[in-house]
Design a protein around this motif. Structure first.
Motif, PDB file in Angstrom:
ATOM      1  N   CYS A 152       0.827  -1.209   0.000  1.00 48.08           N
ATOM      2  CA  CYS A 152       0.000   0.000   0.000  1.00 48.08           C
ATOM      3  C   CYS A 152       0.864   1.263   0.000  1.00 48.08           C
ATOM      4  CB  CYS A 152      -0.929   0.005   1.218  1.00 48.08           C
ATOM      5  SG  CYS A 152      -2.289  -1.175   1.123  1.00 48.08           S
ATOM      6  N   LEU A 155       2.337   1.707  -3.460  1.00 50.51           N
ATOM      7  CA  LEU A 155       1.272   2.085  -4.387  1.00 50.51           C
ATOM      8  C   LEU A 155       0.846   3.539  -4.179  1.00 50.51           C
ATOM      9  CD1 LEU A 155      -0.752   1.249  -6.578  1.00 50.51           C
ATOM     10  CD2 LEU A 155      -2.286   0.478  -4.760  1.00 50.51           C
ATOM     11  N   ALA A 156       0.592   3.910  -2.922  1.00 48.75           N
ATOM     12  CA  ALA A 156       0.176   5.285  -2.635  1.00 48.75           C
ATOM     13  C   ALA A 156       1.283   6.281  -2.943  1.00 48.75           C
ATOM     14  CB  ALA A 156      -0.244   5.401  -1.168  1.00 48.75           C
ATOM     15  N   GLY A 158       3.694   5.848  -5.071  1.00 54.40           N
ATOM     16  CA  GLY A 158       3.908   5.881  -6.503  1.00 54.40           C
ATOM     17  C   GLY A 158       2.907   6.728  -7.249  1.00 54.40           C
ATOM     18  N   LEU A 159       1.722   6.905  -6.676  1.00 54.93           N
ATOM     19  CA  LEU A 159       0.717   7.766  -7.302  1.00 54.93           C
ATOM     20  C   LEU A 159       1.054   9.240  -7.110  1.00 54.93           C
ATOM     21  CD1 LEU A 159      -2.555   5.854  -6.303  1.00 54.93           C
ATOM     22  CD2 LEU A 159      -1.300   5.758  -8.473  1.00 54.93           C
ATOM     23  N   TYR A 160       1.838   9.560  -6.074  1.00 51.58           N
ATOM     24  CA  TYR A 160       2.238  10.947  -5.810  1.00 51.58           C
ATOM     25  C   TYR A 160       3.617  11.268  -6.389  1.00 51.58           C
ATOM     26  CZ  TYR A 160      -1.648  11.961  -2.660  1.00 51.58           C
ATOM     27  OH  TYR A 160      -2.902  12.209  -2.147  1.00 51.58           O
ATOM     28  N   HIS A 161       4.498  10.268  -6.436  1.00 48.86           N
ATOM     29  CA  HIS A 161       5.863  10.470  -6.923  1.00 48.86           C
ATOM     30  C   HIS A 161       6.158   9.383  -7.938  1.00 48.86           C
ATOM     31  CE1 HIS A 161       6.053  12.980  -3.331  1.00 48.86           C
ATOM     32  NE2 HIS A 161       5.737  11.914  -2.627  1.00 48.86           N
ATOM     33  N   LYS A 162       6.717   9.771  -9.067  1.00 46.83           N
ATOM     34  CA  LYS A 162       6.951   8.817 -10.142  1.00 46.83           C
ATOM     35  C   LYS A 162       7.848   7.677  -9.688  1.00 46.83           C
ATOM     36  CE  LYS A 162       8.224   8.587 -15.027  1.00 46.83           C
ATOM     37  NZ  LYS A 162       8.670   9.361 -16.200  1.00 46.83           N
ATOM     38  N   MET A 335       3.598   8.873   1.069  1.00 47.47           N
ATOM     39  CA  MET A 335       2.956   9.992   0.369  1.00 47.47           C
ATOM     40  C   MET A 335       3.694  11.301   0.622  1.00 47.47           C
ATOM     41  SD  MET A 335      -1.011   8.909   1.116  1.00 47.47           S
ATOM     42  CE  MET A 335      -1.700  10.416   0.459  1.00 47.47           C
ATOM     43  N   ASN A 401       8.080   1.971  -6.999  1.00 53.34           N
ATOM     44  CA  ASN A 401       7.057   2.605  -7.818  1.00 53.34           C
ATOM     45  C   ASN A 401       5.727   1.912  -7.554  1.00 53.34           C
ATOM     46  OD1 ASN A 401       6.949   0.226  -9.704  1.00 53.34           O
ATOM     47  ND2 ASN A 401       9.022   0.945 -10.188  1.00 53.34           N
ATOM     48  N   TYR A 402       4.674   2.425  -8.155  1.00 49.40           N
ATOM     49  CA  TYR A 402       3.348   1.898  -7.843  1.00 49.40           C
ATOM     50  C   TYR A 402       3.168   0.459  -8.332  1.00 49.40           C
ATOM     51  CZ  TYR A 402       1.847   2.603 -12.694  1.00 49.40           C
ATOM     52  OH  TYR A 402       1.729   2.541 -14.053  1.00 49.40           O
TER      53      TYR A 402
END
Length: 422
Positions: A152, A155-156, A158-162, A335, A401-402
């Protein structure tokens, strides 16, 4: 110079130069929390800081349902829901307490107090003679940390940082210790299933009456693991602390990829005084102890009445409750682009369970006469081994990464399905 009745006998009121404050004065200053939020502000933030604390209403319901001997399913449900916000508060108090301690100590502190729930649940189940619940909940805690929580977080984040960066050398050292602890669980299983002495069984279930050799291996291994964990703490905090520090903040040669090295991190805002956070931490731990006792005492009847596999309760449900503090904090840190802290919490918490909590419970069982061993079922041992193997592969490059988070979550869900029908 003549002295009057109002003048002191000694200059400076009897103080010669600067003198350090007494221990009592230092305690008073610590409790006052000078230059820190007041006690009122601290506990106002602690209790009313999030809507999630609405679930605290289940604490009195847990106490009432247990005292009045309500249906076991209600006791289990109320205690389960009460521990969730308490675990969140445990993480919040730990985060506030560790503002000045740095990422490594902060992660270690969060993992330690986050595992307080698992320790309390484990001891309660051990004293009640529910050895399989102890084993499955500890296994579930490890799997939950390295698959669910880390997945998690990746994943979280990776959605905010590449792409996120962390110190791959330190992460690999931690993962290697995790692999060692996994191997120490494979050896008792291999002994019990392949050797003549290990296969001697005097009752229907090897968990209830393990052989003397299995007990000897488990207790000796537990002592050795405790020593290794102490050495790991020294390695992490004293001799090689630089291996657990985030990569230096500097842009890459292209200057176009946004990673943990180029994205500024968010610092935790101090919202509680140090003393107030410590008192809150202690208070929450005590309340969790009672709720955990009620939860464990209702597991047997709940599992039978509602046809929920006990293995699923131990491996999936209890660890989700126990790891709520690490889960929230780890995702939050990812995050905020603090991946080093995320790795320290997730992998460090798993190491603490495998190398400290489980061996400690084996020794406590030895003391109170409960034959707890490190012999897990073959299926559980294989599940743990492949999980640690995947985590090792994903963190060895020091990047996240995500997609990596999605892979970890997928494996966790597959394992959860397997334990539902195990």
């Amino acid at each position: 110079m003549t002295s009057s009745e109002n003048s002191p006998l000694l200059e400076n009121g009897g103080l010669s130069g600067h003198r350090n404050p007494s221990l009592f004065r230092r305690v008073i200053n610590f409790m006052k929390g000078e230059d820190e939020p007041s006690w009122t502000e601290s506990f106002k933030f602690f209790i009313f800081g999030t809507w999630f604390n609405i679930l605290l209403v289940f604490i009195p319901l847990s106490f009432i349902s247990h005292s009045l001997d309500w249906d076991a399913g209600l006791v289990f449900l109320f205690s389960f829901l009460a521990i969730v916000p308490l675990a969140k508060l445990l993480g919040e108090a730990t985060d506030q307490l560790s503002v000045k301690l740095g990422e490594t100590m902060s992660g270690l502190l969060n993992a330690s107090f986050g595992n307080a729930v698992e320790i309390i649940v484990g001891v309660a189940a051990l004293l009640n003679g529910q050895l399989r619940i102890v084993q499955t909940s500890m296994l579930g805690s490890i799997l939950s940390n390295i698959l669910l929580v880390l997945g998690c977080s990746f994943l979280a984040g990776g959605l905010y940082h590449k792409e996120g960066l962390f110190n791959g050398t330190g992460a690999q050292a931690s993962a290697s210790l995790m692999t060692l602890s996994c191997i120490t669980l494979v050896i008792p299983a291999a002994y019990a299933s392949t050797t003549n002495a290990g296969m001697q069984n005097y009752c229907g279930d090897v968990d209830d009456c393990p052989t003397a050799g299995l007990l000897f291996i488990s207790r000796g291994t537990a002592i050795l693991l405790l020593g290794v964990y102490c050495a790991y703490l020294w390695f992490q905090l004293k001799s090689h602390p630089k291996l657990f520090v985030s990569p230096t903040d500097s842009p890459n040669s292209e200057g176009t990829v946004e990673t943990a090295a180029t994205t500024p991190t968010e610092e935790t805002e101090p919202r509680m005084g140090t003393a107030a956070a410590g008192i809150a931490l202690l208070s929450v731990t005590v309340v969790i102890a009672f709720c955990a006792e009620y939860l464990v005492s209702s597991i047997e009847e709940t599992a039978e009445r509602y046809s929920i596999p006990k293995a699923f309760i131990g491996v999936v449900l209890l660890p989700i409750v126990g790891n709520a503090a690490e889960h929230v904090t780890s995702v939050w840190m990812a995050m905020k682009n603090k991946y080093e802290l995320t790795i320290t919490i997730c992998v460090g918490s798993s190491i603490q369970i495998a190398c400290l909590v489980v061996p400690l419970l084996v020794i406590v069982g030895w003391i109170v006469g409960q034959p707890l061993t490190l012999h897990f079922h073959n299926f559980e041992t294989i599940v743990l081994f492949v999980s640690v193997f995947l985590v090792n592969l994903l963190i060895m490059d020091g990047k996240s990464n995500y997609m990596e988070g999605l892979m970890l979550l997928t494996l966790y869900l597959v394992i959860a399905l397997a334990f539902w029908v195990a």
